[in-house]
Design a protein around this motif. Structure first.
Motif, PDB file in Angstrom:
ATOM      1  N   UNK A  17      13.454   7.689   3.668  1.00 54.12           N
ATOM      2  CA  UNK A  17      12.791   8.122   5.257  1.00 54.12           C
ATOM      3  C   UNK A  17      12.875   6.686   6.029  1.00 54.12           C
ATOM      4  N   UNK A  18      13.464   7.515   6.982  1.00 54.02           N
ATOM      5  CA  UNK A  18      13.848   6.254   8.054  1.00 54.02           C
ATOM      6  C   UNK A  18      12.086   5.576   8.997  1.00 54.02           C
ATOM      7  N   UNK A  19      11.130   4.502   8.181  1.00 52.27           N
ATOM      8  CA  UNK A  19      10.349   4.886   9.032  1.00 52.27           C
ATOM      9  C   UNK A  19       9.600   3.882   9.331  1.00 52.27           C
ATOM     10  N   UNK A  20       9.665   3.829  10.856  1.00 52.00           N
ATOM     11  CA  UNK A  20       9.188   2.187  11.703  1.00 52.00           C
ATOM     12  C   UNK A  20       7.625   2.251  11.959  1.00 52.00           C
ATOM     13  N   UNK A  21       7.025   0.909  11.903  1.00 52.02           N
ATOM     14  CA  UNK A  21       6.061   1.192  12.163  1.00 52.02           C
ATOM     15  C   UNK A  21       5.696  -0.078  12.887  1.00 52.02           C
TER      16      UNK A  21
END
Length: 52
Positions: free
Chosen positions: A48-52
């Motif tokens: 999963x390509x998550x950016x927070x």
């Protein structure tokens, strides 16, 4: 598309299990089960390509 193919394969397997010979139904069930597990593993191992 792959989920539609799996659904159709399950439908065919159920029809064969209802009216067809038992060995064919068991072999189709085995093939569909392997395909379902392979599809699950394909989607479960996606990063999963998550950016927070």
């Amino acid at each position: 598309m792959e989920f539609t193919a799996l659904f159709l394969a399950i439908t065919v397997t159920m029809l064969v299990a209802w009216r067809g010979p038992r060995p064919l139904a068991l072999s189709l069930f085995t093939a569909v089960l392997i395909a379902c597990v392979a599809t699950f593993m394909h989607h479960a191992t996606d990063t999963l390509k998550l950016s927070f």
